[in-house]
Scaffold this motif. Structure first.
Motif, PDB file in Angstrom:
ATOM      1  N   GLY A 242       0.805  -1.201   0.000  1.00  0.00           N
ATOM      2  CA  GLY A 242       0.000   0.000   0.000  1.00  0.00           C
ATOM      3  C   GLY A 242       0.843   1.258   0.000  1.00  0.00           C
ATOM      4  N   ASN A 243       0.158   2.403   0.251  1.00  0.00           N
ATOM      5  CA  ASN A 243       0.850   3.686   0.278  1.00  0.00           C
ATOM      6  C   ASN A 243       1.272   4.100   1.676  1.00  0.00           C
ATOM      7  OD1 ASN A 243       0.618   4.133  -2.512  1.00  0.00           O
ATOM      8  ND2 ASN A 243      -1.475   4.895  -2.261  1.00  0.00           N
ATOM      9  N   GLY A 244       0.953   3.289   2.672  1.00  0.00           N
ATOM     10  CA  GLY A 244       1.294   3.610   4.046  1.00  0.00           C
ATOM     11  C   GLY A 244       2.527   2.863   4.512  1.00  0.00           C
ATOM     12  N   ALA A 245       3.159   3.422   5.540  1.00  0.00           N
ATOM     13  CA  ALA A 245       4.337   2.791   6.121  1.00  0.00           C
ATOM     14  C   ALA A 245       4.314   2.985   7.625  1.00  0.00           C
ATOM     15  CB  ALA A 245       5.614   3.389   5.531  1.00  0.00           C
ATOM     16  N   VAL A 246       5.090   2.167   8.313  1.00  0.00           N
ATOM     17  CA  VAL A 246       5.376   2.384   9.725  1.00  0.00           C
ATOM     18  C   VAL A 246       6.835   2.794   9.816  1.00  0.00           C
ATOM     19  CG1 VAL A 246       5.391   1.419  12.037  1.00  0.00           C
ATOM     20  CG2 VAL A 246       3.705   0.612  10.378  1.00  0.00           C
ATOM     21  N   PHE A 247       7.073   4.016  10.275  1.00  0.00           N
ATOM     22  CA  PHE A 247       8.434   4.514  10.455  1.00  0.00           C
ATOM     23  C   PHE A 247       8.836   4.255  11.898  1.00  0.00           C
ATOM     24  CE2 PHE A 247       6.714   7.010   6.932  1.00  0.00           C
ATOM     25  CZ  PHE A 247       7.700   6.797   5.978  1.00  0.00           C
ATOM     26  N   LEU A 248       9.875   3.470  12.078  1.00  0.00           N
ATOM     27  CA  LEU A 248      10.246   2.959  13.384  1.00  0.00           C
ATOM     28  C   LEU A 248      11.583   3.509  13.838  1.00  0.00           C
ATOM     29  CD1 LEU A 248       9.395  -0.479  12.035  1.00  0.00           C
ATOM     30  CD2 LEU A 248       8.357   0.202  14.205  1.00  0.00           C
ATOM     31  N   ASP A 249      11.621   4.029  15.051  1.00  0.00           N
ATOM     32  CA  ASP A 249      12.896   4.289  15.702  1.00  0.00           C
ATOM     33  C   ASP A 249      13.573   2.936  15.953  1.00  0.00           C
ATOM     34  OD1 ASP A 249      14.904   5.728  17.240  1.00  0.00           O
ATOM     35  OD2 ASP A 249      13.917   4.866  18.997  1.00  0.00           O
ATOM     36  N   ARG A 250      14.888   2.943  16.128  1.00  0.00           N
ATOM     37  CA  ARG A 250      15.615   1.680  16.322  1.00  0.00           C
ATOM     38  C   ARG A 250      15.821   1.353  17.797  1.00  0.00           C
ATOM     39  NH1 ARG A 250      21.883   1.061  14.680  1.00  0.00           N
ATOM     40  NH2 ARG A 250      22.092   1.635  16.883  1.00  0.00           N
ATOM     41  N   ASP A 251      16.704   2.115  18.461  1.00  0.00           N
ATOM     42  CA  ASP A 251      17.104   1.801  19.836  1.00  0.00           C
ATOM     43  C   ASP A 251      15.997   2.169  20.817  1.00  0.00           C
ATOM     44  OD1 ASP A 251      19.911   1.100  19.096  1.00  0.00           O
ATOM     45  OD2 ASP A 251      19.933   3.200  18.492  1.00  0.00           O
ATOM     46  N   SER A 282       1.294  -7.478   7.882  1.00  0.00           N
ATOM     47  CA  SER A 282       0.092  -8.154   7.369  1.00  0.00           C
ATOM     48  C   SER A 282      -0.990  -7.160   6.972  1.00  0.00           C
ATOM     49  CB  SER A 282      -0.450  -9.130   8.417  1.00  0.00           C
ATOM     50  OG  SER A 282      -1.026  -8.445   9.525  1.00  0.00           O
ATOM     51  N   LEU A 283      -0.880  -5.930   7.437  1.00  0.00           N
ATOM     52  CA  LEU A 283      -1.845  -4.888   7.090  1.00  0.00           C
ATOM     53  C   LEU A 283      -1.479  -4.192   5.779  1.00  0.00           C
ATOM     54  CD1 LEU A 283      -2.230  -3.309  10.644  1.00  0.00           C
ATOM     55  CD2 LEU A 283      -3.877  -4.796   9.480  1.00  0.00           C
ATOM     56  N   GLY A 284      -0.397  -4.639   5.137  1.00  0.00           N
ATOM     57  CA  GLY A 284       0.035  -4.030   3.881  1.00  0.00           C
ATOM     58  C   GLY A 284       0.915  -2.812   4.063  1.00  0.00           C
ATOM     59  N   LEU A 285       1.422  -2.608   5.269  1.00  0.00           N
ATOM     60  CA  LEU A 285       2.268  -1.452   5.555  1.00  0.00           C
ATOM     61  C   LEU A 285       3.735  -1.784   5.327  1.00  0.00           C
ATOM     62  CD1 LEU A 285       0.511  -0.419   8.878  1.00  0.00           C
ATOM     63  CD2 LEU A 285       0.407   0.850   6.720  1.00  0.00           C
ATOM     64  N   LYS A 286       4.467  -0.851   4.792  1.00  0.00           N
ATOM     65  CA  LYS A 286       5.905  -1.010   4.669  1.00  0.00           C
ATOM     66  C   LYS A 286       6.553  -0.712   6.019  1.00  0.00           C
ATOM     67  CE  LYS A 286       6.186  -0.107  -0.271  1.00  0.00           C
ATOM     68  NZ  LYS A 286       4.726  -0.073  -0.496  1.00  0.00           N
ATOM     69  N   LEU A 287       7.662  -1.349   6.262  1.00  0.00           N
ATOM     70  CA  LEU A 287       8.371  -1.202   7.528  1.00  0.00           C
ATOM     71  C   LEU A 287       9.698  -0.508   7.265  1.00  0.00           C
ATOM     72  CD1 LEU A 287       7.755  -4.777   9.017  1.00  0.00           C
ATOM     73  CD2 LEU A 287       6.383  -2.700   9.353  1.00  0.00           C
ATOM     74  N   VAL A 288       9.849   0.680   7.839  1.00  0.00           N
ATOM     75  CA  VAL A 288      11.018   1.513   7.544  1.00  0.00           C
ATOM     76  C   VAL A 288      11.658   1.960   8.854  1.00  0.00           C
ATOM     77  CG1 VAL A 288      11.855   3.575   6.373  1.00  0.00           C
ATOM     78  CG2 VAL A 288       9.885   2.337   5.446  1.00  0.00           C
ATOM     79  N   ASP A 323      10.768  -8.811   7.331  1.00  0.00           N
ATOM     80  CA  ASP A 323      11.706  -8.086   6.474  1.00  0.00           C
ATOM     81  C   ASP A 323      11.443  -6.590   6.609  1.00  0.00           C
ATOM     82  OD1 ASP A 323      13.023 -10.283   5.278  1.00  0.00           O
ATOM     83  OD2 ASP A 323      11.308 -10.599   3.955  1.00  0.00           O
ATOM     84  N   LEU A 324      12.510  -5.822   6.629  1.00  0.00           N
ATOM     85  CA  LEU A 324      12.387  -4.366   6.574  1.00  0.00           C
ATOM     86  C   LEU A 324      12.483  -3.904   5.131  1.00  0.00           C
ATOM     87  CD1 LEU A 324      14.676  -3.282   9.563  1.00  0.00           C
ATOM     88  CD2 LEU A 324      12.191  -3.552   9.565  1.00  0.00           C
ATOM     89  N   ASP A 325      11.711  -2.885   4.786  1.00  0.00           N
ATOM     90  CA  ASP A 325      11.776  -2.347   3.429  1.00  0.00           C
ATOM     91  C   ASP A 325      12.954  -1.406   3.240  1.00  0.00           C
ATOM     92  OD1 ASP A 325       9.249  -3.179   1.809  1.00  0.00           O
ATOM     93  OD2 ASP A 325       8.519  -2.737   3.814  1.00  0.00           O
ATOM     94  N   ALA A 326      13.366  -0.723   4.289  1.00  0.00           N
ATOM     95  CA  ALA A 326      14.463   0.233   4.162  1.00  0.00           C
ATOM     96  C   ALA A 326      14.963   0.603   5.540  1.00  0.00           C
ATOM     97  CB  ALA A 326      14.021   1.482   3.396  1.00  0.00           C
ATOM     98  N   ILE A 327      16.213   1.066   5.579  1.00  0.00           N
ATOM     99  CA  ILE A 327      16.825   1.574   6.810  1.00  0.00           C
ATOM    100  C   ILE A 327      17.490   2.898   6.477  1.00  0.00           C
ATOM    101  CG2 ILE A 327      18.524   1.186   8.629  1.00  0.00           C
ATOM    102  CD1 ILE A 327      18.274  -1.807   8.146  1.00  0.00           C
ATOM    103  N   TYR A 328      16.988   3.967   7.065  1.00  0.00           N
ATOM    104  CA  TYR A 328      17.562   5.295   6.842  1.00  0.00           C
ATOM    105  C   TYR A 328      18.177   5.793   8.154  1.00  0.00           C
ATOM    106  CZ  TYR A 328      14.831   5.415   2.541  1.00  0.00           C
ATOM    107  OH  TYR A 328      14.304   5.135   1.303  1.00  0.00           O
ATOM    108  N   LEU A 329      19.363   6.396   8.058  1.00  0.00           N
ATOM    109  CA  LEU A 329      20.001   6.899   9.266  1.00  0.00           C
ATOM    110  C   LEU A 329      20.547   8.295   9.042  1.00  0.00           C
ATOM    111  CD1 LEU A 329      23.431   6.841   9.371  1.00  0.00           C
ATOM    112  CD2 LEU A 329      22.955   4.432   9.015  1.00  0.00           C
ATOM    113  N   CYS A 330      20.598   9.049  10.130  1.00  0.00           N
ATOM    114  CA  CYS A 330      21.274  10.341  10.149  1.00  0.00           C
ATOM    115  C   CYS A 330      22.562  10.164  10.941  1.00  0.00           C
ATOM    116  CB  CYS A 330      20.402  11.412  10.797  1.00  0.00           C
ATOM    117  SG  CYS A 330      21.310  12.953  11.109  1.00  0.00           S
TER     118      CYS A 330
END
Length: 431
Positions: A242-251, A282-288, A323-330
């Motif tokens: 889908g067009n939605g994602a869950v943006f997750l902090d790591r630590d 399972s809800l069709g959300l990407k995990l970032v 599986d994660l779709d992407a990992i972005y870091l600053c």
């Protein structure tokens, strides 16, 4: 796969890509937040390869420093060419320095969807000196066409190579080769040679070059256009549609909080993290994953340490079916003028562009005020999770968050309720 050594051709200058990636080797160009090389190493790690040799040349010292000696159980070694040797010469030199009975060679700027274990098993039953992995594409003009003997399964031997420039569908060299050392014996040590033009045609002429054709998609990041499309290629292998994602902090959100974590042995999934991520997927959300890692900018550790930590995280999640779709870091410190350090929206803006997600339809979950504020900035639904530093931040920002939860599993239940159609909610809203 302890009897197979991988050799990654990572020394190219990348002339066509220099206009968009000028400060690093081509294989270190970032795709979905990570250097492209790590997407290749992830596949080798999943295959069970024990050792990979990086054939380096242009900006070799930078690449060797930024990648380091190991990743996800892969021992990493290097073979640096002081003068350009071409693909064949570079492999000949690498095999001399790091001998192996069977080489799995990969171009460092391409990927193909393929069952590499099946490719290896097939080759083990043949007596070819080398074998190409071939991909089927709609237009072979850029790459040249490979002709193989007729066979219903697309497996057999290579008959001929056609020049680049001829349009139309067909099979192309996908940049993955299996070869025994004797296949390169005709190359003088230290001399330049192209494996594509100086080795493979000769092997094909004597019936010693095998062909293993696959229907999977092919990616080459060698041009600005294909590099821009690389995120879409890798995104297509994920499960969220889908067009939605869950943006997750790591630590403190996905893994246990550790002070400036840089040792992969310190990675520990928090209780409920894997189950929560599975339910979100399972809800069709990407995990970032979106994470501030100022330890890099402060000089406490390098980017290689961060990638080893992320490799360990991927290992643990994959064992749990996630599986994660992407990992972005600053990597910047708070005093640097960047647009990516949370709560600034740079990381989510990059993800939205590369993944095609809409922040308005997304969720941001973290254990700190900067995570809640990041979500508010991009108009996402926010969750403060009370793991990590979350309990201590509840008084400061709990009222700003849309939801306060005790785990990712609890967050997933809330998201299920939010996304459920009104008729399925039974008139009860979870808050």
């Amino acid at each position: 796969m302890t009897d197979v050594t991988a050799y990654i051709l990572a020394g190219g200058f990348g002339t066509r890509l220099r206009q968009v990636v000028s400060d690093r080797p081509k294989v270190m160009a970032e795709v979905l937040g990570r250097p492209f090389l790590y997407h290749i190493l992830d596949r080798l790690a999943r295959l069970g390869i024990a050792k990979a040799v990086l054939c380096t040349g242009y900006m070799a010292e930078q690449l060797e420093t930024e990648v380091g000696p190991a990743y996800r159980g892969l021992a990493l070694a290097y073979s640096r060419e002081d003068t350009p040797l071409g693909t064949g010469g570079a492999l000949r030199l690498a095999l001399k320095r790091h001998p192996a009975g069977l080489a799995l060679a990969l171009n460092g700027d391409s990927l193909v969807e393929a069952d590499l274990a099946a490719y290896l098993a097939w080759y083990g039953r043949r007596d070819f000196q080398a074998a190409l992995l071939l991909a089927s594409v709609d237009d072979t003009a850029r790459f040249g066409r490979v002709e193989i003997e007729d066979g219903a399964d697309g497996q057999g031997r290579v008959l001929a190579f056609r020049e680049k420039g001829a349009p139309g569908p067909g099979l192309i060299n996908a940049g993955v080769y299996l070869l025994r050392p004797e296949a390169l014996a005709a190359i003088e040590p230290g001399s330049a040679a192209s494996i594509e033009t100086d080795v493979f045609p000769q092997l094909a002429a004597f019936g010693r070059l095998g062909a293993f054709a696959v229907q999977g998609r092919f990616l080459d990041i060698g041009t600005p256009e294909s590099y821009i499309a690389a995120g879409r290629f890798l995104r297509g292998t994920g499960q969220g549609g889908g067009n939605g994602a869950v943006f997750l902090d790591r630590d403190g959100t996905v893994i246990a909080e550790r002070h400036y974590l840089h040792d992969p042995d310190g990675v520990e999934l928090l209780p409920g993290a894997a189950e929560g991520l599975r339910r979100m997927r399972s809800l069709g959300l990407k995990l970032v994953l979106v994470t501030n890692q100022s330890g890099v900018g402060r000089g406490y550790f390098g980017r290689d340490a961060v990638e080893r930590v992320h490799g360990r995280l991927l290992d643990l999640l994959e064992r749990e079916g996630v599986d994660l779709d992407a990992i972005y870091l600053c990597p910047h410190t708070p005093g640097e003028s960047c647009s990516c350090r949370k709560p600034l929206p740079g990381l989510i803006e990059r993800a939205a562009a590369e993944l095609g997600v809409d922040p308005d339809q997304s969720f941001v979950i973290g254990d700190k005020a900067c995570d809640v504020d990041l979500g508010l900035v991009v108009n996402a639904t926010t969750f403060l999770v009370t793991t990590g530093y979350g309990a201590g931040h509840a008084a400061e920002c709990g009222s700003r968050a849309h939801h306060v939860v005790g785990s990712l599993e609890e967050a997933a239940r809330h998201i299920e309720s939010i996304l459920a159609p009104p008729s399925a909610r039974g008139g009860v809203e979870i808050t």
